[in-house]
Design a protein around this motif. Structure first.
Motif, PDB file in Angstrom:
ATOM      1  N   ALA A 181      -3.628  10.984   3.928  1.00 59.10           N
ATOM      2  CA  ALA A 181      -3.987  10.135   5.063  1.00 59.10           C
ATOM      3  C   ALA A 181      -2.994   9.010   5.294  1.00 59.10           C
ATOM      4  CB  ALA A 181      -5.384   9.552   4.850  1.00 59.10           C
ATOM      5  N   CYS A 182      -2.234   8.655   4.283  1.00 59.92           N
ATOM      6  CA  CYS A 182      -1.433   7.431   4.352  1.00 59.92           C
ATOM      7  C   CYS A 182      -0.118   7.535   5.126  1.00 59.92           C
ATOM      8  CB  CYS A 182      -1.146   6.927   2.944  1.00 59.92           C
ATOM      9  SG  CYS A 182      -2.565   6.083   2.239  1.00 59.92           S
ATOM     10  N   PRO A 183       0.622   8.633   5.088  1.00 59.18           N
ATOM     11  CA  PRO A 183       1.945   8.619   5.730  1.00 59.18           C
ATOM     12  C   PRO A 183       1.936   8.575   7.250  1.00 59.18           C
ATOM     13  CG  PRO A 183       1.849  10.291   4.002  1.00 59.18           C
ATOM     14  CD  PRO A 183       0.455   9.832   4.245  1.00 59.18           C
TER      15      PRO A 183
ATOM     16  N   LYS B 186       1.118   1.629   1.012  1.00 60.69           N
ATOM     17  CA  LYS B 186      -0.031   1.804   1.896  1.00 60.69           C
ATOM     18  C   LYS B 186      -1.349   1.631   1.138  1.00 60.69           C
ATOM     19  CE  LYS B 186      -0.484   2.651   5.550  1.00 60.69           C
ATOM     20  NZ  LYS B 186      -0.521   3.878   6.362  1.00 60.69           N
ATOM     21  N   VAL B 187      -2.356   1.144   1.859  1.00 59.98           N
ATOM     22  CA  VAL B 187      -3.708   0.996   1.332  1.00 59.98           C
ATOM     23  C   VAL B 187      -4.584   2.043   2.020  1.00 59.98           C
ATOM     24  CG1 VAL B 187      -5.692  -0.534   1.086  1.00 59.98           C
ATOM     25  CG2 VAL B 187      -3.363  -1.465   0.924  1.00 59.98           C
TER      26      VAL B 187
ATOM     27  N   THR C 290       3.115   6.672  -0.235  1.00 55.15           N
ATOM     28  CA  THR C 290       3.338   5.407  -0.934  1.00 55.15           C
ATOM     29  C   THR C 290       2.016   4.678  -1.139  1.00 55.15           C
ATOM     30  OG1 THR C 290       3.793   4.231   1.138  1.00 55.15           O
ATOM     31  CG2 THR C 290       5.671   5.221   0.001  1.00 55.15           C
ATOM     32  N   LEU C 291       0.974   5.443  -1.423  1.00 57.35           N
ATOM     33  CA  LEU C 291      -0.358   4.880  -1.634  1.00 57.35           C
ATOM     34  C   LEU C 291      -0.394   4.052  -2.912  1.00 57.35           C
ATOM     35  CD1 LEU C 291      -3.411   4.883  -0.761  1.00 57.35           C
ATOM     36  CD2 LEU C 291      -3.689   6.819  -2.333  1.00 57.35           C
ATOM     37  N   SER C 292      -0.869   2.820  -2.800  1.00 57.46           N
ATOM     38  CA  SER C 292      -1.011   1.976  -3.988  1.00 57.46           C
ATOM     39  C   SER C 292      -2.462   1.821  -4.414  1.00 57.46           C
ATOM     40  CB  SER C 292      -0.402   0.600  -3.737  1.00 57.46           C
ATOM     41  OG  SER C 292      -1.015  -0.047  -2.643  1.00 57.46           O
ATOM     42  N   ARG C 293      -3.396   1.876  -3.430  1.00 52.78           N
ATOM     43  CA  ARG C 293      -4.800   1.666  -3.749  1.00 52.78           C
ATOM     44  C   ARG C 293      -5.658   2.259  -2.642  1.00 52.78           C
ATOM     45  NH1 ARG C 293      -7.751  -4.130  -5.307  1.00 52.78           N
ATOM     46  NH2 ARG C 293      -9.796  -3.225  -5.756  1.00 52.78           N
ATOM     47  N   ALA C 294      -6.860   2.697  -2.993  1.00 55.18           N
ATOM     48  CA  ALA C 294      -7.801   3.202  -1.997  1.00 55.18           C
ATOM     49  C   ALA C 294      -9.141   2.514  -2.167  1.00 55.18           C
ATOM     50  CB  ALA C 294      -7.962   4.718  -2.125  1.00 55.18           C
TER      51      ALA C 294
END
Length: 448
Positions: free
Chosen positions: A204-206, A415-416, A390-394
């Motif tokens: 979902a992040c990019p 990205k969050v 580049t997901l760091s946290r969800a």
């Protein structure tokens, strides 16, 4: 007691019974993250930095919109936070309800979007639930991601580059029924295949930032990056910059990464960048006060870039902070160089010394999101493992306000993400072998 239709949909996806989705009933309502039209003055008089997205973003049960021709209804497993959601939540530069009203005047079908609430969000990974008349490529049960370009294409302007369509809008920002929700309404030409080696939250992040960075830096519509270019990248560990850094490295360019902490500098080095400037540690202050820039700081900054590059100025400056940095960007670009800008997260009114632009034959290029072809190419690179999330946290859907606050205060890396119908992280992976090959790269932002 019968299950809520959304729980049935969720169960079908989680048990890989995707063929069943076409026969399951469409829910009459769903949970979505909204802003309310009657609250647009709630932050009146407050400085931007003090406006708290948690106060304006609500998780409401909202009616499922009617599905129109050329559209798709998607069960959203995960979404992500972008700056446009932050802007929406603090009602800057203006409340998004003006966008919805304008869209609503376009046609009876578009009138659906003009509501006293706005379901926000411009990213998603999920599963097609239904398609409207005239949709031939996509069908219920397909795992997808969505890019955020919404176009009508009834006039000639958009048929060379859909970003130039006279009715071009950003879905979930200038339209309703966005991706921070359990269901989302998109045009079918927003859909792309979900990368099979990624989890829902990673996939979902990019979308928005990856496509934006691709057009801005790689496409002929942007900077047209070539091998050997020196590329100055502001916020190189952030949502946009982390993809720009990857594209520069993949394209044989030389990124000069500007960050604001040692931790962010380390992330850039993990991506493979060697030239990094910590602007906080080195004390760059491009403004003497609110009204006056400091050209001596531009000069000090330019000298530092040349020190790192062996005497070369940037061929390309990847701009998105806007007001705070734009004067320095125009100064720092090489003679004949390009400043390409896609945002103004620190302010929209830019000031720069035009002598450095015209006398040195520099160019400023405006770049806004990406067309379908560019978005497809950017997603294809993710799907092949050449560009990584580049997901760091969800966060869970109920904590979207906190996720937006993280981005608003720059208290995040990369990205969050936000979990919607996905009950936990780590689900949705189909290609384990490809994932294992790129495990370290996929996870280099996690926990940062």
């Amino acid at each position: 007691m019968a299950q809520h239709p959304l729980r049935e949909i969720q169960h079908a996806v989680l048990t890989d019974n995707l063929d069943a989705l076409a026969s399951l009933p469409v829910p009459e309502s769903y949970r979505g993250v909204t802003v309310h039209a009657d609250e647009t003055e709630m932050f009146a008089g407050l400085p931007t930095r003090d406006k708290d997205p948690r106060e304006a973003l609500h998780v409401d049960e909202v009616p499922t919109p009617e599905l129109g021709p050329g559209e798709a209804l998607v069960a959203v497993m995960a979404s992500a936070i972008n700056y446009n959601t932050v802007w929406t939540s603090i009602f800057e530069p203006l409340p998004t309800f003006a966008f919805l009203r304008r869209y609503g005047r376009l046609s009876p079908l578009a009138k659906r979007h003009d509501l006293p609430y706005h379901v926000v969000g411009s990213d998603l990974a999920g599963v097609v639930l239904r398609t409207g008349p005239g949709v031939h490529t996509w069908r219920p049960g397909q795992e997808v991601v969505a890019h955020c370009l919404s176009v009508e294409l009834e006039g000639p302007d958009g048929h060379n580059d859909t970003m130039l369509d006279s009715e071009q809008r950003i879905w979930g920002f200038e339209t309703n029924f966005g991706g921070l929700a359990e269901l989302a309404l998109v045009k079918a030409n927003q859909l792309m295949p979900k990368p099979t080696h990624l989890t829902w939250e990673e996939a979902a992040c990019p979308g928005l930032v990856n496509s934006t960075a691709y057009r801005q830096l790689v496409s002929r519509n942007g900077a047209d990056l070539k091998q050997g270019d020196v590329v100055l990248i502001w916020g190189a560990s952030g949502g946009l910059g982390s993809y720009a850094t990857q594209y520069a490295l993949n394209g044989g360019a030389i990124p000069v990464c500007v960050v604001s902490s040692p931790e962010k500098a380390e992330i850039c080095r993990r991506m493979g960048a060697e030239l990094v400037i910590d602007r906080v540690a080195e004390g760059y202050r491009f403004w003497k006060d609110e009204h006056t820039q400091d050209p001596k700081e531009w000069q000090r900054f330019g000298a530092r870039i040349r020190e790192l590059t062996g005497g070369e100025d940037p061929d390309i400056v990847f701009e998105h902070p806007g007001r705070e940095t734009f004067g320095a960007s125009v100064y720092a670009a090489r003679k004949g160089g390009t400043v390409v800008t896609c945002a103004s997260t620190s302010g929209y009114l830019h000031q720069y010394d035009n002598r450095y632009l015209w006398m040195n034959l520099k160019r400023i290029i405006g770049s806004h999101f990406a067309n379908y072809r560019e978005s497809w190419e950017a997603n294809r690179l993710v799907a092949k493992g050449h560009v990584h999330p580049t997901l760091s946290r969800a966060y869970p859907l109920t904590e979207t306000g906190q996720a937006a606050l993280d981005v608003h205060r720059n208290a995040h890396q990369g990205k969050v993400g936000v979990l919607c119908l996905a009950p936990e992280e780590g689900l949705g992976v189909r290609d384990r072998e490809l994932r294992d090959r790129h495990h370290a790269a996929i996870n280099r932002f996690r926990g940062a």
